[in-house]
Design a protein around this motif. Structure first.
Motif, PDB file in Angstrom:
ATOM      1  N   GLU A  45      20.755  29.274  -6.519  1.00 15.75           N
ATOM      2  CA  GLU A  45      22.224  29.344  -6.504  1.00 15.75           C
ATOM      3  C   GLU A  45      22.699  30.638  -5.844  1.00 15.75           C
ATOM      4  OE1 GLU A  45      20.389  28.547  -9.187  1.00 15.75           O
ATOM      5  OE2 GLU A  45      20.807  26.391  -9.070  1.00 15.75           O
ATOM      6  N   ASP A  46      21.968  31.725  -6.083  1.00 18.91           N
ATOM      7  CA  ASP A  46      22.306  32.989  -5.414  1.00 18.91           C
ATOM      8  C   ASP A  46      22.160  32.859  -3.905  1.00 18.91           C
ATOM      9  OD1 ASP A  46      22.782  34.410  -7.831  1.00 18.91           O
ATOM     10  OD2 ASP A  46      20.632  34.799  -8.060  1.00 18.91           O
ATOM     11  N   VAL A  47      21.143  32.119  -3.455  1.00 21.54           N
ATOM     12  CA  VAL A  47      20.934  31.917  -2.027  1.00 21.54           C
ATOM     13  C   VAL A  47      22.101  31.142  -1.427  1.00 21.54           C
ATOM     14  CG1 VAL A  47      19.480  30.800  -0.294  1.00 21.54           C
ATOM     15  CG2 VAL A  47      18.424  32.020  -2.208  1.00 21.54           C
ATOM     16  N   THR A  48      22.576  30.126  -2.127  1.00 22.04           N
ATOM     17  CA  THR A  48      23.701  29.330  -1.632  1.00 22.04           C
ATOM     18  C   THR A  48      24.922  30.211  -1.393  1.00 22.04           C
ATOM     19  OG1 THR A  48      22.908  27.353  -2.765  1.00 22.04           O
ATOM     20  CG2 THR A  48      25.238  27.410  -2.157  1.00 22.04           C
ATOM     21  N   ARG A  49      25.230  31.054  -2.357  1.00 19.29           N
ATOM     22  CA  ARG A  49      26.375  31.959  -2.214  1.00 19.29           C
ATOM     23  C   ARG A  49      26.141  32.971  -1.105  1.00 19.29           C
ATOM     24  NH1 ARG A  49      28.052  36.695  -2.626  1.00 19.29           N
ATOM     25  NH2 ARG A  49      25.929  37.368  -3.061  1.00 19.29           N
ATOM     26  N   ALA A  50      24.931  33.553  -1.071  1.00 21.77           N
ATOM     27  CA  ALA A  50      24.627  34.580  -0.082  1.00 21.77           C
ATOM     28  C   ALA A  50      24.673  34.024   1.339  1.00 21.77           C
ATOM     29  CB  ALA A  50      23.255  35.177  -0.365  1.00 21.77           C
ATOM     30  N   SER A  51      24.204  32.810   1.523  1.00 21.85           N
ATOM     31  CA  SER A  51      24.187  32.222   2.857  1.00 21.85           C
ATOM     32  C   SER A  51      25.598  31.985   3.376  1.00 21.85           C
ATOM     33  CB  SER A  51      23.399  30.911   2.820  1.00 21.85           C
ATOM     34  OG  SER A  51      23.311  30.349   4.098  1.00 21.85           O
ATOM     35  N   ALA A  52      26.459  31.498   2.527  1.00 21.74           N
ATOM     36  CA  ALA A  52      27.848  31.287   2.943  1.00 21.74           C
ATOM     37  C   ALA A  52      28.516  32.615   3.287  1.00 21.74           C
ATOM     38  CB  ALA A  52      28.617  30.572   1.838  1.00 21.74           C
ATOM     39  N   ARG A  53      28.261  33.623   2.466  1.00 19.17           N
ATOM     40  CA  ARG A  53      28.833  34.949   2.731  1.00 19.17           C
ATOM     41  C   ARG A  53      28.256  35.550   4.013  1.00 19.17           C
ATOM     42  NH1 ARG A  53      31.521  38.635   4.166  1.00 19.17           N
ATOM     43  NH2 ARG A  53      31.620  40.675   3.156  1.00 19.17           N
ATOM     44  N   ALA A  54      26.960  35.340   4.244  1.00 14.31           N
ATOM     45  CA  ALA A  54      26.325  35.868   5.445  1.00 14.31           C
ATOM     46  C   ALA A  54      26.936  35.258   6.701  1.00 14.31           C
ATOM     47  CB  ALA A  54      24.818  35.603   5.401  1.00 14.31           C
ATOM     48  N   ALA A  55      27.216  33.961   6.665  1.00 14.95           N
ATOM     49  CA  ALA A  55      27.810  33.298   7.825  1.00 14.95           C
ATOM     50  C   ALA A  55      29.186  33.878   8.140  1.00 14.95           C
ATOM     51  CB  ALA A  55      27.907  31.802   7.569  1.00 14.95           C
ATOM     52  N   GLU A  56      29.925  34.199   7.100  1.00 15.47           N
ATOM     53  CA  GLU A  56      31.252  34.803   7.281  1.00 15.47           C
ATOM     54  C   GLU A  56      31.133  36.210   7.866  1.00 15.47           C
ATOM     55  OE1 GLU A  56      34.853  36.456   4.380  1.00 15.47           O
ATOM     56  OE2 GLU A  56      33.246  35.218   3.562  1.00 15.47           O
ATOM     57  N   ALA A  57      30.227  37.017   7.288  1.00 17.63           N
ATOM     58  CA  ALA A  57      30.072  38.403   7.739  1.00 17.63           C
ATOM     59  C   ALA A  57      29.464  38.470   9.140  1.00 17.63           C
ATOM     60  CB  ALA A  57      29.198  39.165   6.756  1.00 17.63           C
ATOM     61  N   GLN A  58      28.638  37.493   9.481  1.00 17.94           N
ATOM     62  CA  GLN A  58      27.959  37.517  10.779  1.00 17.94           C
ATOM     63  C   GLN A  58      28.943  37.460  11.937  1.00 17.94           C
ATOM     64  OE1 GLN A  58      27.468  34.596  13.048  1.00 17.94           O
ATOM     65  NE2 GLN A  58      26.465  36.012  14.499  1.00 17.94           N
ATOM     66  N   ARG A  59      30.012  36.714  11.787  1.00 13.57           N
ATOM     67  CA  ARG A  59      30.998  36.601  12.862  1.00 13.57           C
ATOM     68  C   ARG A  59      31.575  37.979  13.203  1.00 13.57           C
ATOM     69  NH1 ARG A  59      31.382  31.628  15.545  1.00 13.57           N
ATOM     70  NH2 ARG A  59      30.955  29.945  14.065  1.00 13.57           N
ATOM     71  N   VAL A  60      31.872  38.736  12.177  1.00  7.21           N
ATOM     72  CA  VAL A  60      32.446  40.072  12.389  1.00  7.21           C
ATOM     73  C   VAL A  60      31.393  41.012  12.964  1.00  7.21           C
ATOM     74  CG1 VAL A  60      33.585  42.025  11.259  1.00  7.21           C
ATOM     75  CG2 VAL A  60      34.071  39.680  10.510  1.00  7.21           C
ATOM     76  N   TRP A  61      30.168  40.940  12.423  1.00  6.07           N
ATOM     77  CA  TRP A  61      29.086  41.811  12.889  1.00  6.07           C
ATOM     78  C   TRP A  61      28.744  41.517  14.347  1.00  6.07           C
ATOM     79  CZ3 TRP A  61      26.827  46.158  12.512  1.00  6.07           C
ATOM     80  CH2 TRP A  61      25.499  46.369  12.892  1.00  6.07           C
ATOM     81  N   ALA A  62      28.723  40.251  14.747  1.00  6.21           N
ATOM     82  CA  ALA A  62      28.412  39.902  16.128  1.00  6.21           C
ATOM     83  C   ALA A  62      29.464  40.423  17.094  1.00  6.21           C
ATOM     84  CB  ALA A  62      28.266  38.390  16.273  1.00  6.21           C
ATOM     85  N   ALA A  63      30.696  40.527  16.615  1.00  9.70           N
ATOM     86  CA  ALA A  63      31.794  41.029  17.449  1.00  9.70           C
ATOM     87  C   ALA A  63      31.854  42.553  17.467  1.00  9.70           C
ATOM     88  CB  ALA A  63      33.125  40.457  16.957  1.00  9.70           C
ATOM     89  N   THR A  64      31.039  43.204  16.658  1.00  5.15           N
ATOM     90  CA  THR A  64      30.986  44.664  16.643  1.00  5.15           C
ATOM     91  C   THR A  64      30.383  45.170  17.947  1.00  5.15           C
ATOM     92  OG1 THR A  64      30.706  44.634  14.242  1.00  5.15           O
ATOM     93  CG2 THR A  64      30.067  46.657  15.372  1.00  5.15           C
ATOM     94  N   SER A  65      30.858  46.289  18.436  1.00  6.33           N
ATOM     95  CA  SER A  65      30.414  46.774  19.737  1.00  6.33           C
ATOM     96  C   SER A  65      28.909  47.032  19.755  1.00  6.33           C
ATOM     97  CB  SER A  65      31.148  48.066  20.095  1.00  6.33           C
ATOM     98  OG  SER A  65      30.636  49.154  19.336  1.00  6.33           O
ATOM     99  N   PRO A  66      28.261  46.835  20.900  1.00 10.88           N
ATOM    100  CA  PRO A  66      26.822  47.092  20.990  1.00 10.88           C
ATOM    101  C   PRO A  66      26.440  48.504  20.563  1.00 10.88           C
ATOM    102  CG  PRO A  66      27.564  45.884  22.922  1.00 10.88           C
ATOM    103  CD  PRO A  66      28.788  46.258  22.148  1.00 10.88           C
ATOM    104  N   GLN A  67      27.237  49.493  20.936  1.00 16.71           N
ATOM    105  CA  GLN A  67      26.911  50.869  20.570  1.00 16.71           C
ATOM    106  C   GLN A  67      26.972  51.082  19.069  1.00 16.71           C
ATOM    107  OE1 GLN A  67      25.529  53.130  22.206  1.00 16.71           O
ATOM    108  NE2 GLN A  67      25.817  52.594  24.353  1.00 16.71           N
ATOM    109  N   ARG A  68      27.892  50.424  18.409  1.00 19.53           N
ATOM    110  CA  ARG A  68      28.001  50.557  16.961  1.00 19.53           C
ATOM    111  C   ARG A  68      26.787  49.927  16.274  1.00 19.53           C
ATOM    112  NH1 ARG A  68      28.133  52.780  12.434  1.00 19.53           N
ATOM    113  NH2 ARG A  68      28.901  51.538  10.684  1.00 19.53           N
ATOM    114  N   ARG A  69      26.377  48.747  16.744  1.00 21.34           N
ATOM    115  CA  ARG A  69      25.183  48.128  16.171  1.00 21.34           C
ATOM    116  C   ARG A  69      23.942  48.977  16.435  1.00 21.34           C
ATOM    117  NH1 ARG A  69      24.492  43.192  18.876  1.00 21.34           N
ATOM    118  NH2 ARG A  69      26.542  43.123  19.857  1.00 21.34           N
ATOM    119  N   ALA A  70      23.858  49.522  17.643  1.00 20.53           N
ATOM    120  CA  ALA A  70      22.730  50.389  17.962  1.00 20.53           C
ATOM    121  C   ALA A  70      22.701  51.616  17.064  1.00 20.53           C
ATOM    122  CB  ALA A  70      22.797  50.807  19.433  1.00 20.53           C
TER     123      ALA A  70
END
Length: 484
Positions: A45-70
């Motif tokens: 059940e924790d995985v189910t919640r975490a996966s949904a949250r990860a998908a939401e956070a991933q959109r923002v993280w992917a849009a973060t500038s390359p230098q910031r991720r680096a």
């Protein structure tokens, strides 16, 4: 302040911060059986919640500038270096590593983060030719949510090897470490990225049993599964991922060969063979599991290897200066001893070792084997060196390839002869005048046959291929004319 203070993570798992866990598991020192702490366990059940949250956070993280991720990846590497001694202590006590192996693993983890810090600015596509009056391009985009399932033997590096590039390329990650190394293979990674400034929800640490493993594969948001572990479990994960049409990168077992050619320096060859077979008690997928020695050197090499084995002390690496620490648990210890005793009963000769010492096993050499004996056919995952002879290069190639695995091969001796042999063998890696255990963050790592699916980790090209998807994009200056 200590990076790994158990007041932060004890009885918790990391998912949008440190959460109280419904289940718990003692963190046990394999050398003594002492409980070091209590780790929190996630549920399906924790995985189910975490996966949904990860998908939401991933959109923002992917849009973060390359230098910031680096910058996050660089800071993670710096933190690993700053807290190296503390991390090494956990690798020694929780994973049973000798101090030198722990230091090597911690340093390799630093290099992994620094190497992956270059991925956000690595070219992410190419311009294609087109028969039409348009621009045509392919570009690499983050896969989305990546599940990483990591083993106990090199717990920090074998988790980070997938976590770091996946994050650098804009993915979110669900990390499931082996519960036996939940701290050195999980908490360390979560704490480092937490302190490095990774946004909340991008990385989730989910230790747990098989139900959690199934859940991190089946979660609908997960697009890529990166698994390092045994071949039987890898087969099951591959089947599960295939049914769900998900990519699975499977880095599996090995029964790796070290070939000693005629004319090789026997003293140096035996030293290389001992390192390949006995580093971390033989609990490495790249461990030298088969020594294939030219008949002209067989007796001398076996004696030299047995002398090396007999001189290696076994004990508690946290309290003694030893070459071999404990095996990960009693079940694995008894399995190793069973393979040795079964092979001796079948006619093999015990040239050295063959004894349980507390929670460890003496460095062992077996000679007089046939290729159908269990010590030759099976991946032992213990400090056992089976030795067999060969007469011709064709025979050596046949013996090397007569194995279900194909991960790593070492060839010692004349380089020209070694090159000819290398062209005849099936292996993901070949090392000439080196033993079988080797890894660098910028080098492609992976095996063939039952050692994996041909996937590679390490280096920009392999990591981009592993953790991104390809998208075709075309652009015209005006809307095209169509015949409808």
């Amino acid at each position: 302040m200590a990076l790994l203070d158990s007041a932060v993570w004890g009885k918790r798992f990391f998912s949008d911060g440190w959460r109280d866990a419904a289940g718990e598991q003692p963190v046990v020192e394999p050398a003594t059986g002492e409980q070091l702490a209590t780790a929190g366990l996630a549920t399906a059940e924790d995985v189910t919640r975490a996966s949904a949250r990860a998908a939401e956070a991933q959109r923002v993280w992917a849009a973060t500038s390359p230098q910031r991720r680096a910058a996050v990846l660089r800071r993670a590497g710096e933190l690993l270096a700053e807290h190296a001694t503390e991390i090494e202590d956990w690798l020694v006590r929780e994973a049973g590593s000798v101090r030198a192996k722990a230091a090597f693993e911690a340093q390799l983890a630093v290099g992994e983060c620094f190497e992956c810090a270059g991925l956000p600015t690595h070219p992410q596509g190419e311009v294609l030719t087109s028969e039409d009056a348009r621009w045509s391009m392919s570009r690499r985009r983050p896969a989305g949510v990546v599940s990483v399932i990591a083993p106990f033997n090199f717990p920090l590096v074998l988790g980070l090897r997938s976590v770091a590039p996946a994050l650098a390329l804009g993915n979110a990650v669900l990390l499931k470490p082996d519960p036996r190394t939940a701290v050195s293979g999980g908490v360390v990674i979560a704490r480092v990225f937490e302190e490095a400034g990774l946004p909340a929800g991008v990385l989730h640490l989910l230790p747990g049993d098989g139900s959690v493993g199934r859940a991190v594969v089946e979660a609908p948001e997960v697009r890529v599964v990166s698994f390092t572990g045994s071949t039987p479990v890898g087969r099951a994960i591959g089947e599960q991922a295939g049914r769900l049409l998900k990519r699975a990168h499977l880095e599996l077992g090995g029964n790796n060969a070290l070939v000693v050619l005629p004319g090789a320096d026997v003293a140096k060859a035996a030293s290389a063979g001992a390192f390949g077979s006995y580093l971390h008690q033989g609990q490495i997928c790249m461990t030298t599991g088969r020594h294939i020695v030219h008949e002209s050197l067989l007796e001398e090499y076996t004696a030299a290897l047995a002398a090396k084995a007999a001189a290696l002390p076994v004990g508690d690496p946290a309290r003694e200066d030893v070459a071999l620490g404990p095996l990960i648990d009693r079940r694995q210890l008894e399995r190793v001893h069973g393979i040795v005793t079964d092979s001796v009963a079948a006619g093999a000769t015990l040239a050295a070792g063959g004894e349980i010492v507390g929670a460890g096993y003496r460095a062992t050499v077996l000679s007089g084997l046939t290729t159908d004996m269990p010590a030759w056919r099976e991946e032992i995952f213990g400090p056992v060196a089976p030795v067999i002879g060969f007469s011709t290069l064709e025979e050596a190639a046949r013996i090397v390839n007569d194995c279900e695995y194909g991960l790593s091969v070492g060839i010692l001796g004349d380089v020209g002869t070694a090159m000819k042999l290398a062209d005849r063998i099936d292996s993901g890696k070949v090392h000439i005048n080196e033993q079988t255990v080797s890894d660098e963050p910028n080098a492609p790592f992976g095996g063939v046959k039952a050692s994996g699916t041909g996937s590679r980790f390490g280096g920009a090209a392999a990591n981009v291929e592993a953790f991104t998807e390809t998208q075709w994009v075309t652009v015209r200056p005006d809307i095209a004319d169509y015949p409808f």
